[in-house]
Design an enzyme around this catalytic site. Structure first.
Site, mmCIF file in Angstrom:
data_model
loop_
_atom_site.group_PDB
_atom_site.id
_atom_site.type_symbol
_atom_site.label_atom_id
_atom_site.label_comp_id
_atom_site.label_asym_id
_atom_site.label_seq_id
_atom_site.Cartn_x
_atom_site.Cartn_y
_atom_site.Cartn_z
ATOM 1 N NE ARG A 1 40.313 54.958 -0.905
ATOM 2 C CZ ARG A 1 39.337 55.471 -1.660
ATOM 3 N NH1 ARG A 1 39.421 56.717 -2.064
ATOM 4 N NH2 ARG A 1 38.292 54.743 -1.992
ATOM 5 C CE LYS B 1 34.312 52.798 -1.725
ATOM 6 N NZ LYS B 1 34.486 53.549 -2.990
ATOM 7 C CE1 TYR C 1 34.565 61.008 -1.750
ATOM 8 C CE2 TYR C 1 36.082 59.370 -0.905
ATOM 9 C CZ TYR C 1 35.856 60.551 -1.573
ATOM 10 O OH TYR C 1 36.911 61.271 -2.050
ATOM 11 C CG HIS D 1 29.225 57.683 -4.090
ATOM 12 N ND1 HIS D 1 29.314 58.698 -5.022
ATOM 13 C CD2 HIS D 1 30.469 57.541 -3.568
ATOM 14 C CE1 HIS D 1 30.565 59.136 -5.086
ATOM 15 N NE2 HIS D 1 31.282 58.464 -4.211
ATOM 16 C CD GLU E 1 28.858 61.152 -1.876
ATOM 17 O OE1 GLU E 1 29.835 60.953 -1.132
ATOM 18 O OE2 GLU E 1 27.731 60.650 -1.673
ATOM 19 C CB SER F 1 39.128 63.477 -9.979
ATOM 20 O OG SER F 1 37.785 63.068 -9.933
ATOM 21 N NE ARG G 1 39.191 71.840 -17.373
ATOM 22 C CZ ARG G 1 39.945 72.215 -16.347
ATOM 23 N NH1 ARG G 1 39.715 73.369 -15.744
ATOM 24 N NH2 ARG G 1 40.892 71.447 -15.903
ATOM 25 C CG LEU H 1 31.108 63.867 -14.062
ATOM 26 C CD1 LEU H 1 30.621 62.454 -13.718
ATOM 27 C CD2 LEU H 1 31.711 64.503 -12.811
ATOM 28 C CB ILE I 1 34.758 52.183 -15.407
ATOM 29 C CG1 ILE I 1 34.018 50.852 -15.424
ATOM 30 C CG2 ILE I 1 35.669 52.293 -14.205
ATOM 31 C CD1 ILE I 1 33.323 50.541 -16.714
ATOM 32 C CG ASP I 2 33.490 56.461 -11.215
ATOM 33 O OD1 ASP I 2 33.562 56.825 -12.405
ATOM 34 O OD2 ASP I 2 33.693 57.228 -10.259
ATOM 35 C CB ALA J 1 35.040 50.600 -10.516
ATOM 36 C CG ASN J 2 38.621 50.140 -6.318
ATOM 37 O OD1 ASN J 2 38.846 49.495 -7.340
ATOM 38 N ND2 ASN J 2 38.930 49.689 -5.122
ATOM 39 C CG MET J 3 41.366 53.538 -11.696
ATOM 40 S SD MET J 3 41.476 54.646 -13.109
ATOM 41 C CE MET J 3 43.236 54.765 -13.375
HETATM 42 P P1 NAD Z 1 35.081 66.759 -14.227
HETATM 43 O O1 NAD Z 1 33.670 67.219 -14.091
HETATM 44 O O2 NAD Z 1 36.175 67.515 -13.583
HETATM 45 O O3 NAD Z 1 35.447 66.666 -15.790
HETATM 46 C C1 NAD Z 1 34.621 66.057 -16.729
HETATM 47 C C2 NAD Z 1 34.845 66.740 -18.075
HETATM 48 O O4 NAD Z 1 34.154 65.967 -19.085
HETATM 49 C C3 NAD Z 1 34.279 68.156 -18.153
HETATM 50 O O5 NAD Z 1 35.315 69.071 -18.492
HETATM 51 C C4 NAD Z 1 33.211 68.064 -19.239
HETATM 52 O O6 NAD Z 1 33.105 69.241 -20.026
HETATM 53 C C5 NAD Z 1 33.726 66.888 -20.067
HETATM 54 N N1 NAD Z 1 32.738 66.232 -20.938
HETATM 55 C C6 NAD Z 1 31.455 65.921 -20.677
HETATM 56 N N2 NAD Z 1 30.907 65.291 -21.731
HETATM 57 C C7 NAD Z 1 31.873 65.206 -22.685
HETATM 58 C C8 NAD Z 1 31.933 64.663 -24.001
HETATM 59 N N3 NAD Z 1 30.871 64.070 -24.553
HETATM 60 N N4 NAD Z 1 33.088 64.737 -24.673
HETATM 61 C C9 NAD Z 1 34.168 65.331 -24.126
HETATM 62 N N5 NAD Z 1 34.186 65.873 -22.885
HETATM 63 C C10 NAD Z 1 33.045 65.799 -22.175
HETATM 64 O O7 NAD Z 1 35.077 65.231 -13.748
HETATM 65 P P2 NAD Z 1 36.345 64.412 -13.216
HETATM 66 O O8 NAD Z 1 36.508 64.638 -11.763
HETATM 67 O O9 NAD Z 1 37.485 64.671 -14.113
HETATM 68 O O10 NAD Z 1 35.834 62.912 -13.379
HETATM 69 C C11 NAD Z 1 35.806 62.271 -14.650
HETATM 70 C C12 NAD Z 1 35.289 60.850 -14.476
HETATM 71 O O11 NAD Z 1 36.229 60.068 -13.736
HETATM 72 C C13 NAD Z 1 33.982 60.763 -13.675
HETATM 73 O O12 NAD Z 1 33.150 59.791 -14.283
HETATM 74 C C14 NAD Z 1 34.434 60.283 -12.324
HETATM 75 O O13 NAD Z 1 33.401 59.623 -11.629
HETATM 76 C C15 NAD Z 1 35.530 59.343 -12.743
HETATM 77 N N6 NAD Z 1 36.459 58.904 -11.684
HETATM 78 C C16 NAD Z 1 36.762 57.589 -11.668
HETATM 79 C C17 NAD Z 1 37.670 57.087 -10.757
HETATM 80 C C18 NAD Z 1 38.039 55.632 -10.820
HETATM 81 O O14 NAD Z 1 38.657 55.144 -9.876
HETATM 82 N N7 NAD Z 1 37.703 54.916 -11.877
HETATM 83 C C19 NAD Z 1 38.240 57.944 -9.807
HETATM 84 C C20 NAD Z 1 37.914 59.295 -9.835
HETATM 85 C C21 NAD Z 1 37.009 59.785 -10.782
#
Ligand code: NAD
Length: 363
Positions: free
Chosen positions: A15, A75, A94, A96, A118, A134, A203, A240, A269-270, A299-301
């Site tokens: 990016r 980054k 970002y 972090h 962030e 996300s 939600r 999250l 996973i992140d 981790a960085n989809m």
């Molecule tokens: P978000 O805060 O919008 O949504 C998280 C949801 O999880 C909330 O609605 C919350 O109520 C729910 N939750 C919490 N604990 C729970 C449980 N035990 N059971 C069911 N639901 C539960 O967050 P987001 O932006 O959707 O991000 C979700 C995850 O994805 C985060 O860990 C974020 O860091 C990760 N992420 C990863 C990548 C990647 O490249 N791997 C990219 C973007 C985001």
């Protein structure tokens, strides 16, 4: 203001911090934009596109860090980049910082003003500069999961949408936030039978109101979650808990109750992952097998779709970048408390409480 955009140097990062469209707007506001040669190539923006947008191309990161008043990146700055930051310079990217003491100490020592994407907020308490990534990861999750479900890729050999006379794949999305909603919409769009689980009833109600019938919602009690995981062809982990590691919602023992060749896509996973058997993987080698269950844990989809991700991030950062450039960071932060929330380091001091608490540094 002189806005500098160096090439990202973190491995596998394609990016770029400033899009040609953002460069053109900044130039129209009377600013100078300096882009490192090749910075946009990974996202499909050659130097000539930036030149046409009114930006100037520089040969090296050193030249950009030396000249720019504000550095705009994607980054967190790597050690060599941190060494080039100087007192009074603005860094907008970002960061972090909480799990990264080395970076935090280097940024404090630099004397620069560091605003982290962030932690910038919006009026509804959301995180507008995290949300686009996300959205991307959520939409990618069923796409990668569907590929992994194919027999040749280790999966169960199930087609997401089924065909007339054959049931579609069953998909459980755990977490109905930004990632989960986008994952559910794409999985449902592919024709799968999708259930979203969340522990937040408001939600679930909002999802039910917004997407009437497109997918099902279910309260994420332990028993409901276990039942959905057992029945699923694909599980998307999208939970999250702000400021905490992801809770482990599927144990290794649970895998033996799942369908052989089922797929776990752990987007969380992140934050450590929400399945006990998750470990971070890369785009080069994204999938592995534990007890016959395929795991996709990149981790960085968003890096997989660097062009879309760059454009989405650029849309979100542009108004903030322009506000900082137009008014100076102090006035921009005074005018907008949401931007002020992004301020993590200033003039040799950590200014973000949660990072200070995580690292034991005075704020
Ligand atoms: P978000 O805060 O919008 O949504 C998280 C949801 O999880 C909330 O609605 C919350 O109520 C729910 N939750 C919490 N604990 C729970 C449980 N035990 N059971 C069911 N639901 C539960 O967050 P987001 O932006 O959707 O991000 C979700 C995850 O994805 C985060 O860990 C974020 O860091 C990760 N992420 C990863 C990548 C990647 O490249 N791997 C990219 C973007 C985001």
């Amino acid at each position: 203001m002189k806005i500098g955009c160096p090439t990202e140097i973190k491995p596998q990062e394609f990016r770029v911090g400033v899009t040609p469209a953002a460069a053109a707007e900044a130039v129209a506001h009377g600013h100078e934009v300096i882009v490192q040669s090749g910075a946009g190539t990974g996202a499909g923006f050659e130097d000539a596109v930036y030149t046409a947008a009114g930006a100037r191309i520089a040969d090296s990161a050193e030249a950009i860090f030396a000249e720019a008043d504000m550095i705009v990146k994607v980054k967190e700055p790597q050690a060599v980049e941190r060494g080039m930051l100087r007192e009074g310079q603005i860094l907008f990217t970002y960061l972090h910082l909480a799990p990264d003491p080395d970076q935090t100490h280097d940024l404090i020592a630099s004397g620069a003003t560091c605003i982290a994407y962030e932690t910038v907020t919006d009026d509804r308490g959301g995180l507008p500069l995290l949300a686009p990534m996300s959205e991307v990861a959520g939409k990618l999750a069923p796409q990668m999961g569907a590929w992994t479900l194919q027999k040749a890729n280790g999966g169960r050999g199930v087609l997401m949408g089924g065909v007339p006379g054959v049931l579609p794949a069953r998909v459980a999305v755990i977490g109905g936030g930004v990632v989960g909603t986008h994952a559910a919409r794409v999985a449902a769009g592919m024709g799968a039978d999708v259930t979203v689980l969340d522990r937040s009833l408001p939600r679930l109600k909002a999802l039910d109101d917004m997407f009437r019938g497109e997918f099902k919602t279910l309260y994420a009690s332990q028993s409901n979650t276990a039942e959905q995981v057992r029945a699923a062809d694909m599980v998307v982990g999208a939970v999250l808990i702000p400021g905490a590691a992801a809770p482990k919602l599927v144990s290794r023992a649970d895998l033996s109750d799942m369908k052989p060749g089922a797929v776990l896509v752990d987007v969380a996973i992140d934050q450590g992952g929400c399945f006990e058997t998750s470990r971070a993987t890369t785009h080069q080698d994204p999938v592995y097998d534990v007890d016959g269950i395929m795991h996709y844990c990149v981790a960085n989809m968003p890096g997989a779709v660097a062009r879309t991700s760059t454009l989405a991030l650029g849309n979100a950062t542009l108004p903030f970048m322009l506000a900082i450039a137009d008014k100076g960071w102090q006035q921009a932060c005074l005018d907008d408390p949401n931007l002020l929330n992004g301020l993590n380091v200033h003039a040799g001091k950590l200014t973000y409480f949660a990072v200070g608490r995580a690292l034991g540094i005075d704020v």
